[in-house]
Design a protein around this motif. Structure first.
Motif, PDB file in Angstrom:
ATOM      1  N   ARG A 156      -0.506  -8.353  -3.626  1.00  0.00           N
ATOM      2  CA  ARG A 156      -0.947  -8.838  -4.937  1.00  0.00           C
ATOM      3  C   ARG A 156      -1.662  -7.733  -5.708  1.00  0.00           C
ATOM      4  N   ARG A 157      -2.531  -7.011  -5.015  1.00  0.00           N
ATOM      5  CA  ARG A 157      -3.243  -5.918  -5.697  1.00  0.00           C
ATOM      6  C   ARG A 157      -2.275  -4.854  -6.181  1.00  0.00           C
ATOM      7  N   GLU A 158      -1.282  -4.492  -5.366  1.00  0.00           N
ATOM      8  CA  GLU A 158      -0.305  -3.489  -5.775  1.00  0.00           C
ATOM      9  C   GLU A 158       0.448  -3.932  -7.030  1.00  0.00           C
ATOM     10  N   LEU A 159       0.841  -5.213  -7.083  1.00  0.00           N
ATOM     11  CA  LEU A 159       1.562  -5.696  -8.255  1.00  0.00           C
ATOM     12  C   LEU A 159       0.670  -5.713  -9.493  1.00  0.00           C
ATOM     13  N   LEU A 160      -0.567  -6.169  -9.332  1.00  0.00           N
ATOM     14  CA  LEU A 160      -1.467  -6.226 -10.480  1.00  0.00           C
ATOM     15  C   LEU A 160      -1.765  -4.832 -11.024  1.00  0.00           C
ATOM     16  N   VAL A 161      -1.966  -3.889 -10.133  1.00  0.00           N
ATOM     17  CA  VAL A 161      -2.237  -2.517 -10.579  1.00  0.00           C
ATOM     18  C   VAL A 161      -1.019  -1.953 -11.310  1.00  0.00           C
ATOM     19  N   SER A 162       0.174  -2.206 -10.780  1.00  0.00           N
ATOM     20  CA  SER A 162       1.390  -1.734 -11.459  1.00  0.00           C
ATOM     21  C   SER A 162       1.537  -2.390 -12.826  1.00  0.00           C
ATOM     22  N   ALA A 163       1.169  -3.672 -12.934  1.00  0.00           N
ATOM     23  CA  ALA A 163       1.295  -4.375 -14.211  1.00  0.00           C
ATOM     24  C   ALA A 163       0.304  -3.862 -15.239  1.00  0.00           C
ATOM     25  N   VAL A 164      -0.941  -3.658 -14.832  1.00  0.00           N
ATOM     26  CA  VAL A 164      -1.958  -3.249 -15.807  1.00  0.00           C
ATOM     27  C   VAL A 164      -1.715  -1.831 -16.301  1.00  0.00           C
ATOM     28  N   ARG A 165      -1.005  -1.038 -15.542  1.00  0.00           N
ATOM     29  CA  ARG A 165      -0.679   0.313 -16.000  1.00  0.00           C
ATOM     30  C   ARG A 165       0.306   0.287 -17.173  1.00  0.00           C
ATOM     31  N   ARG A 166       1.071  -0.805 -17.298  1.00  0.00           N
ATOM     32  CA  ARG A 166       2.022  -0.929 -18.405  1.00  0.00           C
ATOM     33  C   ARG A 166       1.416  -1.638 -19.609  1.00  0.00           C
ATOM     34  N   ALA A 167       0.171  -2.087 -19.500  1.00  0.00           N
ATOM     35  CA  ALA A 167      -0.451  -2.838 -20.590  1.00  0.00           C
ATOM     36  C   ALA A 167      -0.856  -1.902 -21.714  1.00  0.00           C
ATOM     37  N   GLY A 168      -0.608  -2.334 -22.935  1.00  0.00           N
ATOM     38  CA  GLY A 168      -1.039  -1.550 -24.092  1.00  0.00           C
ATOM     39  C   GLY A 168      -2.406  -1.944 -24.585  1.00  0.00           C
ATOM     40  N   ASP A 169      -2.844  -3.167 -24.272  1.00  0.00           N
ATOM     41  CA  ASP A 169      -4.154  -3.661 -24.725  1.00  0.00           C
ATOM     42  C   ASP A 169      -4.744  -4.482 -23.590  1.00  0.00           C
ATOM     43  N   ALA A 170      -5.744  -3.924 -22.915  1.00  0.00           N
ATOM     44  CA  ALA A 170      -6.328  -4.590 -21.760  1.00  0.00           C
ATOM     45  C   ALA A 170      -6.954  -5.922 -22.137  1.00  0.00           C
ATOM     46  N   ASP A 171      -7.560  -6.016 -23.316  1.00  0.00           N
ATOM     47  CA  ASP A 171      -8.233  -7.255 -23.700  1.00  0.00           C
ATOM     48  C   ASP A 171      -7.271  -8.433 -23.791  1.00  0.00           C
ATOM     49  N   ARG A 172      -5.991  -8.179 -24.063  1.00  0.00           N
ATOM     50  CA  ARG A 172      -5.026  -9.270 -24.209  1.00  0.00           C
ATOM     51  C   ARG A 172      -4.654  -9.892 -22.865  1.00  0.00           C
TER      52      ARG A 172
END
Length: 784
Positions: free
Chosen positions: A671-687
């Protein structure tokens, strides 16, 4: 149990243990130095797994790449199958003879075997003649006696050390200091275990833990060490009890005593001891905040270990074989050590490694004995075969290749369907006649055998190339019969069924059908095939040999839906996807079939394989995500969703779906690996921060949760909304150290907002005094 069987098991055990432990030593010297959990699993599987691989080979007669055959006890060696021996000698059938060759060493198989009568007579003569007694009569007894002698000697040494430890523990005095007892209870709570009993002992070089939830400290430590140093010493020993190291250490010692004849076993015992000490150091340093106080304890123990008592059977913080300098360097430098892993992945890896070892490692066996041949059963009238049905079908394909692994010499195909069975055994190259109801040509010294078992009766037709002449013979229950009109009708009906359902010469047949009637003729043939294996082979051959129209691709996808095997269906769809691009409708058909695949691995492989070719339409992506959400394996689920992220075409909706999908992954690491991979593609963390923080809430490992939150802090657009989400998630972190690390990192990036600072202090107040102080000091940047 027979003594020769026990001896062969011991020799196989020695061989397997030596190979597995040597491989573990090679791998351990590579890229696993900081992955303590995987290193420990590696050595334990290699040490204890050898008994499973050796037992599997001896009990279930698992095929091995090489087998040393030794003579068994006279008159009790296992007999070779009588029908196979009879066919090999009496009929000279090449294919059946290969069965005998598989059971006996090469030097026992004659190129020109004698007739049955001569063999039986020779066996009778040998049975009436007393064989001379040599080493073959008692080798197994010598192996067992030698092993028992070494085992008793090693166990006596363990018993002596155990008695010494028991006598020493009698002199230990309980510790009643309130501060030390309080620290021990607090550490036990962090380790999720009952509080240990504490005792002190003179003439002790270092503390140690014993199986009865007891920690024994040296008296000099109570007099010389301060509160923090004693807490570090207790933390290390508490980790030993939480990991059940006393039990593991005793079990390892006993098993190494049983493997006294394997020199590498002693190395495994030392390595496991070193890894346990490093893991306990890591746990103690993590829960203390740093490893400096523990390093100071180790230095003090090192000065006293020469003259003090050494508890060999109990995990001690400063055992004589402990690598002191390496441990102290790790503690002072704060080098990261990984002590957690996914239990699911670890179990799969261990099972796969042992299954592979049982299949390919060499072993030791007994020479087979020959049995007399019973008379054949009376023949039954032949009947024309009927095509096999799909329900209950089992297809087995095997091939024997040469020593270089590049040329097929023998192939066997078997189809079992309830009370009926079809098989084809071919040696060399075979060419069928135009009507495919007989053999037109065989390669030199080639042979072929086709059989049907129905209603308890087995009929077989054998072909052999005898000096350029094709020979045909017909058998009913292993008794040769004349080939009459009824037999010809049976043969003409059997061979086409076997050819079609076993995919024999599929490449040639597909090209011939294409030349006659195009792709439609091949698809008609595929529609008639019941075997999932054969249908997959024909689809792959068609995809490689013809350019299909959109309508033909759609029909092929529908035919693939009739394949019941997940593996074969995935192979067929992958081959079709490679040869012909799918339109949007066909893509949804393939994705729908992927959703029907029960194997997590096969479904994941198919979804990842077609991902680069998907149309960029919402409905196709939504169908793909639905198919991915049905994957039960945490590893495969994470792998598929990570592949979608790596494809680079993830919009905000897909990113939200992936973060939501992470909640269904039970493994903390995955789960942590997937979340970290996902947040790296985020353009706006607040969203994404609120949903992201919610997805971290169920992560049981405080370390993995901390890593996931740190990744969110590094994302672009991290602001007040993200900081508030991190603080809400930090409240539920059980480890004060991990929570402090999150707060300190947050203080560096969060906005200067009064409400956030108040929330920050509220979370910090939940920590211990030292951890809270470090977190509060991180807020100093706002004061300036």
């Amino acid at each position: 149990m027979r003594s020769d069987v026990v001896a062969t098991w011991l020799l196989t055990l020695a061989l397997h243990a030596g190979v597995l432990l040597t491989m573990a030593w090679i791998i351990d010297r590579g890229a696993l130095r900081t992955h303590l959990a995987w290193r420990e699993l590696l050595w334990r599987v290699a040490l204890f797994g050898s008994v499973l691989t050796a037992s599997a080979q001896c009990l279930f007669d698992v095929p091995v790449s090489a087998r040393l055959l030794l003579p068994g006890v006279a008159g009790t060696a296992p007999a070779a199958p009588a029908p196979a021996l009879a066919r090999a000698i009496d009929t000279r059938n090449q294919d059946a003879a290969s069965d005998v060759e598989d059971d006996a060493p090469a030097f026992l198989v004659s190129e020109n075997p004698a007739p049955v009568s001569q063999v039986v007579s020779a066996q009778d003569a040998r049975s009436n003649t007393a064989a001379p007694r040599d080493w073959r009569s008692f080798w197994h007894l010598a192996v067992i006696v030698a092993w028992l002698a070494g085992l008793l000697l090693a166990l006596s040494r363990i018993a002596t050390r155990w008695l010494q430890l028991s006598r020493v523990l009698v002199r230990a005095k309980p510790i009643e200091d309130a501060g030390i007892v309080t620290d021990a209870r607090a550490l036990a709570i962090q380790a999720c275990m009952a509080p240990p009993r504490l005792a002190a002992l003179d003439d002790l070089a270092s503390p140690f833990a014993v199986r009865s939830q007891r920690i024994v400290l040296p008296c000099w430590a109570l007099d010389l060490l301060d509160r923090e140093q004693l807490r570090a010493m207790l933390a290390h020993e508490t980790a030993h009890l939480a990991r059940r190291d006393p039990i593991w250490k005793l079990a390892t010692a006993i098993w190494c005593a049983a493997l006294w004849f394997v020199p590498v076993a002693a190395l495994a015992r030392r390595r496991l001891g070193e890894i346990a000490e490093l893991a306990c150091d890591t746990w103690a340093a993590r829960h203390l905040g740093d490893g400096r106080s523990l390093a100071e304890c180790l230095a003090e123990c090192a000065e006293r270990r020469i003259d003090g008592f050494d508890a060999e059977l109990a995990p001690a913080m400063a055992h004589r074989d402990s690598p002191f300098l390496q441990r102290i360097d790790h503690l002072i430098d704060g080098a990261p050590m990984h002590t957690d892993f996914s239990r699911t992945r670890a179990g799969i890896a261990a099972f796969a490694a042992l299954a592979l070892a049982a299949a390919i490692l060499p072993g030791v066996g007994l020479l087979p004995a020959r049995a007399q041949i019973p008379p054949p059963a009376p023949p039954a009238p032949p009947a024309a075969p009927s095509p096999p049905k799909s329900e209950g079908k089992h297809v087995h394909i095997s091939a024997d290749i040469d020593a270089f692994g590049t040329r097929h010499r023998y192939s066997t195909v078997e189809i079992n369907d309830g009370g009926r069975g079809y098989s084809a055994k071919i040696r060399g190259e075979v060419a069928f006649n135009e009507d495919e109801d007989g053999i037109a040509k065989l390669s030199d010294d080639g042979s072929a055998s086709f059989s049907e078992t129905r209603g308890g009766t087995t009929r077989r037709v054998d072909y052999a190339n005898r000096s350029g002449k094709l020979e045909e013979r017909y058998f009913v229950d292993d008794r040769e019969q004349a080939i009459d009109a009824a037999a010809r009708t049976w043969i003409a009906g059997l061979i086409p069924v076997v050819i079609r359902e076993t995919a024999l010469n599929a490449d040639v047949r597909v090209k011939r059908l294409l030349a006659k009637g195009g792709a439609g003729a091949v698809l008609d043939e595929i529609d008639r095939i019941e075997s999932g294996y054969a249908r997959s082979v024909y689809v792959q051959q068609l995809a490689a040999s013809a350019k299909l129209t959109p309508a033909e691709v759609t029909r092929t996808i529908g035919l693939i839906g009739g394949i019941d095997s997940d593996y074969e269906r995935r192979n067929a769809l992958a081959a079709l996807a490679t040869a012909a691009p799918f339109d949007a409708m066909q893509q949804k058909m393939v994705i729908a079939q992927a959703g029907e695949i029960s194997s997590d691995y096969e479904r994941a492989e198919l979804l990842v394989g077609i991902l680069p070719k998907l149309a960029s339409t919402p409905d196709v992506h939504e169908a793909w995500l639905r198919a991915a959400s049905g994957i039960g394996s945490d590893y495969e689920h994470r792998r598929v969703l990570t592949a979608l992220l790596d494809a680079g075409s993830v919009d905000d909706a897909a990113l939200a779906h992936i973060i939501e999908g992470a909640k269904s992954i039970g493994s903390d690491y995955e789960r942590r690996e997937l979340l970290v991979s996902a947040v790296r593609r985020a353009g706006d963390a607040d969203r994404i921060a609120p949903a992201y923080a919610t997805a971290t809430a169920d992560i049981g490992s405080d370390y993995e949760r901390r890593e996931a939150l740190l990744a969110l802090m590094r994302a672009p657009g991290f602001g007040a909304v993200s900081a508030r989400a991190v603080l809400d998630a930090a409240k539920s972190i059980g480890s004060d150290y991990e929570c402090r690390e999150v707060l300190i990192a947050l203080a560096r990036v969060m906005p200067a907002d009064a409400d956030l600072i108040a929330r920050y202090r509220d979370v910090a107040r939940r920590l211990s005094e030292s951890e809270r102080g470090a977190a509060e000091r991180a807020l100093d940047r706002f004061a300036s």
